[in-house]
Design an enzyme around this catalytic site. Structure first.
Site, PDB file in Angstrom:
ATOM      1  N   HIS A 121       0.692  -1.283  -0.066  1.00  0.00           N
ATOM      2  CA  HIS A 121      -0.146   0.160   0.144  1.00  0.00           C
ATOM      3  C   HIS A 121       1.046   1.195   0.063  1.00  0.00           C
ATOM      4  CE1 HIS A 121      -3.975  -1.894   0.623  1.00  0.00           C
ATOM      5  NE2 HIS A 121      -3.318  -2.752   1.430  1.00  0.00           N
ATOM      6  N   ASP A 147      -1.826 -10.398  -2.063  1.00  0.00           N
ATOM      7  CA  ASP A 147      -3.091 -10.314  -0.814  1.00  0.00           C
ATOM      8  C   ASP A 147      -3.786  -9.996  -1.067  1.00  0.00           C
ATOM      9  OD1 ASP A 147      -1.794  -8.582   2.105  1.00  0.00           O
ATOM     10  OD2 ASP A 147      -3.841  -7.765   1.263  1.00  0.00           O
ATOM     11  N   HIS A 169      -5.693  -7.714  -0.465  1.00  0.00           N
ATOM     12  CA  HIS A 169      -6.332  -6.393  -1.029  1.00  0.00           C
ATOM     13  C   HIS A 169      -5.368  -5.741  -1.566  1.00  0.00           C
ATOM     14  CE1 HIS A 169      -6.618  -6.859   3.703  1.00  0.00           C
ATOM     15  NE2 HIS A 169      -8.198  -5.893   3.708  1.00  0.00           N
ATOM     16  N   ASP A 186      -3.752 -12.838   3.603  1.00  0.00           N
ATOM     17  CA  ASP A 186      -5.503 -12.478   4.536  1.00  0.00           C
ATOM     18  C   ASP A 186      -6.337 -13.191   3.484  1.00  0.00           C
ATOM     19  OD1 ASP A 186      -4.184 -10.814   2.915  1.00  0.00           O
ATOM     20  OD2 ASP A 186      -3.977  -9.431   3.903  1.00  0.00           O
ATOM     21  N   TYR A 188      -2.788 -11.877   8.675  1.00  0.00           N
ATOM     22  CA  TYR A 188      -2.742 -11.314  10.414  1.00  0.00           C
ATOM     23  C   TYR A 188      -3.422 -12.771  11.414  1.00  0.00           C
ATOM     24  CZ  TYR A 188      -2.628  -7.422   7.619  1.00  0.00           C
ATOM     25  OH  TYR A 188      -2.274  -6.530   6.513  1.00  0.00           O
TER      26      TYR A 188
HETATM   27  C1  SP5 Z   1      -0.958  -5.474   4.056  1.00  0.00           C
HETATM   28  C2  SP5 Z   1      -2.204  -5.517   4.396  1.00  0.00           C
HETATM   29  O1  SP5 Z   1      -3.164  -6.312   4.539  1.00  0.00           O
HETATM   30  N1  SP5 Z   1      -3.300  -4.295   4.693  1.00  0.00           N
HETATM   31  C3  SP5 Z   1      -4.447  -4.482   5.608  1.00  0.00           C
HETATM   32  C4  SP5 Z   1      -4.867  -2.644   5.084  1.00  0.00           C
HETATM   33  C5  SP5 Z   1      -6.197  -2.851   5.152  1.00  0.00           C
HETATM   34  N2  SP5 Z   1      -6.681  -2.219   6.864  1.00  0.00           N
HETATM   35  C6  SP5 Z   1      -7.826  -2.425   6.969  1.00  0.00           C
HETATM   36  C7  SP5 Z   1      -8.683  -2.209   8.366  1.00  0.00           C
HETATM   37  C8  SP5 Z   1      -9.623  -2.293   8.473  1.00  0.00           C
HETATM   38  C9  SP5 Z   1     -10.391  -2.549   9.851  1.00  0.00           C
HETATM   39  N3  SP5 Z   1      -9.490  -3.450  10.860  1.00  0.00           N
HETATM   40  C10 SP5 Z   1     -10.359  -3.376  11.399  1.00  0.00           C
HETATM   41  C11 SP5 Z   1     -10.909  -4.398  12.165  1.00  0.00           C
HETATM   42  C12 SP5 Z   1     -11.600  -4.391  13.646  1.00  0.00           C
HETATM   43  N4  SP5 Z   1     -12.113  -5.298  14.161  1.00  0.00           N
HETATM   44 ZN    ZN Z   2      -4.131  -7.628   2.854  1.00  0.00          ZN
END
Ligand code: SP5
Ligand code: ZN
Length: 356
Positions: free
Chosen positions: A169, A205, A207, A293, A332
């Site tokens: 990102h 990934d 995302h 993920d 994660y």
């Molecule tokens: C590298 C990568 O996988 N980055 C992830 C970026 C997306 N993160 C989004 C987070 C969204 C909110 N998650 C909070 C969960 C609360 N329970």
């Molecule tokens: Zn991701």
């Protein structure tokens, strides 16, 4: 079976996100240092462990603007030296004002003097905090990817970089999405510099890797292909990752996005991996942005992919027979994380031997 060296660095443990400010609420960070050891414990046995070469900040200029690199290098110390202990009593740099087009209204802004004003010029979300150790870890994560690229340029068929924090990102000028420095883009550029004429980045990934897409958007020599949960269904990074984004200028047609519906599962996910593999088959080298993920247990995506699916994805991409740098991205769920990465690596190693 070919042995894939695992490139890692103890410094990657030094970044502690503590929390992400998500929709106004501090939630516990998911991109934690324990990810390093969960992966290392699983992929280490039977593979050569290589400690990353040390790199200086200048190595990051290959894909990032100097302003971003200098901000990341100095921000935590400037925060500690500033009034923030008394003001807010917390040690993480959090952006506050974002100089988006809505604020600028076409006028030339004056650079902010306060660090909490300046941070929004580089950080593009409120989830990705900079603290003591963030820079050291991000530089070490880049070092893992650059060292893995060096091993492959020197003749290893495949190398795996246990990069953390992740990178896809991070844009030329900005950080966000738990990413500070674009490790996979550095690996791709390094393979280009080593003489591989056409380099592919395939991003599995969950995302969309908007940062990698941005870095290579107008370039034909590095192709970027990604499959990910559909940002139009409400998923990060929201504004990029749609099928209509295919590159521009010299890079027109060199970007490909395959957004997938929530609950996609192995069969459709693997069809998309296959489509991207065919699309990059004529390249000379491969970088895989290896986020796990998309897995069913993962708290950050709804794609419902299994470990067997990741193994098969490795077979497909390893079967291309291209020199390959595998760069860790997201993933994660600590209990299953190591097994998912191992499943992919074993698939890639097997694919190298027998083909797709
Ligand atoms: C590298 C990568 O996988 N980055 C992830 C970026 C997306 N993160 C989004 C987070 C969204 C909110 N998650 C909070 C969960 C609360 N329970
Ligand atoms: Zn991701």
């Amino acid at each position: 079976m070919p042995i894939t060296p695992v490139v890692w660095s103890p410094d990657t443990r030094r970044h502690e996100p503590r929390h992400e400010v998500w929709v106004g609420v501090p939630t516990p960070g998911t991109e934690v240092a324990a990810r390093v050891d969960a992966i290392l414990d699983a992929v280490g046995p039977g593979r050569e462990l290589v400690e990353a070469d040390p790199y200086a900040a200048e190595a990051l200029h290959a894909v990032h603007d100097r302003g971003l690199v200098e901000f990341l290098r100095t921000a935590a110390a400037r925060w500690a030296d500033g009034p923030y202990e008394e003001l807010v009593g917390q040690s993480r740099v959090v952006p506050y004002v974002f100089p988006t087009p809505a604020l600028l209204s076409g006028m030339p802004p004056t650079p902010p003097t306060a660090l909490h004003g300046l941070a929004g010029q580089f950080g593009y979300d409120t989830m990705t905090l900079v603290g003591p150790g963030t820079w050291e870890a991000a530089l070490a994560a880049a070092g893992c990817a650059l060292t893995a690229a060096r091993l492959v340029a020197d003749g290893a068929p495949t190398a795996y970089a246990l990069s953390r924090p992740p990178g896809h990102h991070a844009t030329p000028t900005g950080y966000g999405g738990s990413c500070y420095v674009n490790n996979a883009a550095l690996a791709a550029q390094s393979l280009r510099d080593a003489g591989h004429a056409r380099v592919a980045v395939v991003d599995v990934d969950a995302h969309h890797g908007n940062g990698t897409q941005a870095i290579f958007w107008e370039r034909a020599d590095v192709r970027y292909g990604s499959l990910h949960v559909d940002p139009a269904a409400g998923w990060f990074p929201h504004v990029f990752g749609h099928a209509g984004e295919t590159g521009d200028g010299d890079g027109a047609g060199a970007t490909r996005n395959l957004p997938l519906a929530e609950g996609t599962g192995d069969a459709a996910w693997l069809e998309a991996v296959h489509a991207l593999a065919e699309w990059v088959a004529d390249c000379d080298a491969l970088v895989v942005s290896l986020g796990v993920d998309a897995a069913a247990d993962d708290p950050e995506s709804p794609l419902e992919v299994t470990a067997a699916g990741y193994h098969r994805a490795g077979r497909i991409l390893g079967g291309l027979g291209l020199p390959s740098v595998l760069v860790q991205e997201g993933g994660y769920h600590l209990p299953s994380l190591g097994g998912l990465v191992t499943a992919y690596l074993e698939g890639h190693e097997a694919g190298r031997v027998v083909g797709v």
